[in-house]
Design an enzyme around this catalytic site. Structure first.
Site, mmCIF file in Angstrom:
data_model
loop_
_atom_site.group_PDB
_atom_site.id
_atom_site.type_symbol
_atom_site.label_atom_id
_atom_site.label_comp_id
_atom_site.label_asym_id
_atom_site.label_seq_id
_atom_site.Cartn_x
_atom_site.Cartn_y
_atom_site.Cartn_z
ATOM 1 N N ASP A 409 21.659 27.750 -30.485
ATOM 2 C CA ASP A 409 22.435 28.216 -31.350
ATOM 3 C C ASP A 409 23.731 27.649 -31.385
ATOM 4 O O ASP A 409 24.123 27.810 -30.463
ATOM 5 C CB ASP A 409 22.175 29.316 -32.184
ATOM 6 C CG ASP A 409 20.745 29.597 -32.368
ATOM 7 O OD1 ASP A 409 20.240 28.885 -32.775
ATOM 8 O OD2 ASP A 409 20.347 30.972 -32.403
ATOM 9 N N MET A 410 24.547 27.496 -32.604
ATOM 10 C CA MET A 410 25.974 27.159 -32.534
ATOM 11 C C MET A 410 26.871 28.214 -31.855
ATOM 12 O O MET A 410 27.748 27.832 -30.966
ATOM 13 C CB MET A 410 26.398 27.072 -33.919
ATOM 14 C CG MET A 410 27.943 26.748 -34.063
ATOM 15 S SD MET A 410 28.323 26.584 -35.814
ATOM 16 C CE MET A 410 30.139 26.046 -35.579
#
Length: 561
Positions: A409-410
């Site tokens: 995930d970012m």
């Protein structure tokens, strides 16, 4: 601020030392401004002490009715004389009505007893009841049973007749064989004519029986199909009335923006995403607040939304936590309504402190292992191209084929493995597919976890109205399992290791925050918990079989928080 407007509330705290924000809140990712926080606290005090309505938020024992937590919003505004106050709103209806003395009214009151919506809804509800009664008509079950019984009986009768006719045929064959030598040609010819007549008679008898069987079934089918057709006609009528009601409802929703421009909800969604609006579009707190402000010459200053009450069974919502506006219903509408306001930039598009160089912790001729920083994409996004993938492509322009084997995930930092060639990519990806890769994440949870270790098993799917949020769904969700082990308790926080057995979007974040998981969000989780300096989730360890040596290789990076 004295006001004749019943929905414009005066700050009860002294706010003279608090500066107004330079820009309006970007509603889909924000840190609440102090003015919004004070306004929200004032609304929460009202909700705690009010006697205006009865609604079961799930915060008190003994209240009747379904437990329904609600999202509330506050909009700090400035009047024409430069005085500050705030408006408050609730998403959807509250306590079965849209009319409240404290909260701004909706764009359109669907619950008006004199309005068209309730009247037409009553007609549709009656159709629903009619359809349900018709579908449970015992005559339908009787006819279906009679049809099956008749079909079985027909098959038995026809099978018995076929057996008899087969026997007759065999006898005729035997007669031909024995009589041909005994009879004269003339006598045998007469016999053959008689045998052919017998054959025709058998065929006619079978055809007659088959027709009678078919007629019996047809009589039952005629009555059954008549009942089913009546149900289908009712359903078509319901469908057309529902569509007409929805379209008429959409016609009532027209939204203003700061420029004074007014647009219908249908036009807004058609232009933004080329689709019809979802049900409930325009009923959230944020559009209600902005619409009321524009209609009453109040300048929006800042805004925030918070959850009040128990969490829904599928979602992660925490009492008093601030949340961004939903994207599915609100993003197109607010995209129009915020035009003319000077709005904070989308932080998802304006990250500060992006690394000038990636931290490559291992490299050989087959793979690269990167320590990805938080708030940095693994692969290019729709609006942001800068990512681990694009950086590696720029740094290694000669590499061909897929690079990214898996993603983080970012907001998650940590170990990311990339392939330098197609063979390495496929070899390691197969291990991810077979779940033979060992992964360990470290997280700091915003609370104390007393259970030392365990397994979380909560299936997940995307929230269709609020992407990319995930919800727990036992009907349509994909399996998601996470092992956990507590490392240390640090004051009122818990450092924990997560071992994901599956790789669903936001799996660790939801499993940590959901009431059926650990019920304790990760520190800095702006979707399922509270914002902080960063999401305290780090992919710190990975082990897999090397594509060339075929030996287990592992990497470990200490968590940075």
């Amino acid at each position: 601020m004295p006001s004749k407007d019943p929905y414009l509330h005066t700050f009860q705290k002294d706010i003279s030392s608090i500066e107004k924000p330079e820009k309006f809140t970007y509603p889909f990712c924000y840190e609440p401004h102090p003015l919004s926080v004070i306004a929200a606290e004032q609304v929460q005090e009202y909700l705690t002490t009010q006697q205006d309505f009865r609604h079961n938020f799930g915060l008190e024992e003994g209240l009747e009715g379904l437990i329904i937590g609600k999202m509330f919003g506050v909009l700090v505004v400035e009047d024409t004389e430069g005085e500050l106050g705030f408006l408050a709103a609730c998403s959807g209806k509250l306590a079965g009505t849209n009319k409240h003395r404290y909260f701004v009214p909706p764009i359109f009151d669907m619950l008006d007893p004199e309005g068209f919506f309730l009247k037409e809804e009553a007609t549709i509800n009656q159709l629903n009841r009619d359809i349900e009664l018709m579908e449970h008509n015992p005559r339908i079950a009787e006819l279906k049973a009679a049809w099956n019984s008749c079909k079985q009986e027909n098959e038995k009768l026809l099978a018995a007749l076929r057996t008899l006719h087969k026997k007759n045929k065999a006898e005729r064959k035997a007669i031909r064989a024995t009589q041909k030598e005994l009879l004269s040609p003339e006598e045998y010819e007469e016999l053959e004519k008689d045998l052919i007549k017998q054959s025709y008679r058998d065929q006619h008898e079978y055809d007659v029986l088959k027709m009678r069987c078919k007629e019996k079934l047809a009589l039952i089918e005629e009555e059954l199909n008549s009942l089913i057709k009546e149900i289908e006609q009712k359903k078509e009528l319901r469908k057309s009335k529902s569509a007409a009601l929805q379209n008429r409802l959409f016609d009532q929703y027209h939204f203003l923006n700061a420029k004074g421009e007014r647009r219908s909800v249908i036009d807004i969604f058609q232009e933004a995403i080329h689709m019809l609006p979802p049900a409930g579009a325009g009923e959230c707190a944020a559009p209600k607040l902005l619409q009321y402000a524009y209609l009453h010459q109040l300048k929006p200053i800042c805004m925030a939304e918070f959850w009040w009450g128990a969490s829904p069974a599928s979602e992660v919502r925490k009492h008093k936590y601030f949340y961004p506006s939903c994207r599915g219903k609100c993003e197109p509408i607010l995209g129009h309504m915020l035009q003319g306001l000077d709005v904070d930039p989308n932080p998802m598009l304006h990250h500060q402190g992006r690394p000038s160089d990636l931290d490559i912790i291992f490299e050989d001729e087959h793979i690269l292992v990167v320590n990805k920083p938080a708030e940095f994409l693994s692969v290019p996004g729709i609006h942001v191209q800068d990512s681990v993938q694009t950086r590696i492509q720029d740094q290694y322009p000669h590499l061909t084929g897929p690079l990214i084997i898996h993603r983080l995930d970012m907001s998650t930092s940590g170990i990311l493995v990339l392939a330098k060639n197609k063979e390495a990519h496929q070899f390691i990806q197969d291990q991810f597919i077979r779940h033979t890769v060992t992964k360990r994440y470290t997280a700091l949870l915003d609370g104390v976890i007393h259970q030392q270790e365990g397994l979380i098993d909560l299936p997940l799917r995307v929230d269709l109205d609020d992407r990319p949020r995930q919800v727990v769904c036992y009907q349509y969700g994909k399996p998601a399992q996470t092992k956990f082990k507590v490392v240390t308790i640090e004051g009122d926080k818990t450092r924990i290791h997560f071992y994901p057995l599956t790789g669903r979007t936001h799996q660790l974040r939801v499993h940590a925050a959901h009431a059926k998981g650990l019920n304790t969000p990760i520190v800095g989780d702006d979707l399922y918990g509270k914002r902080a300096d960063r999401l305290h989730l780090h992919a710190g360890y990975i082990a897999f079989i090397h594509p060339s040596t075929k030996e287990v290789i592992s990497f470990e990076v200490a968590d940075p928080f």
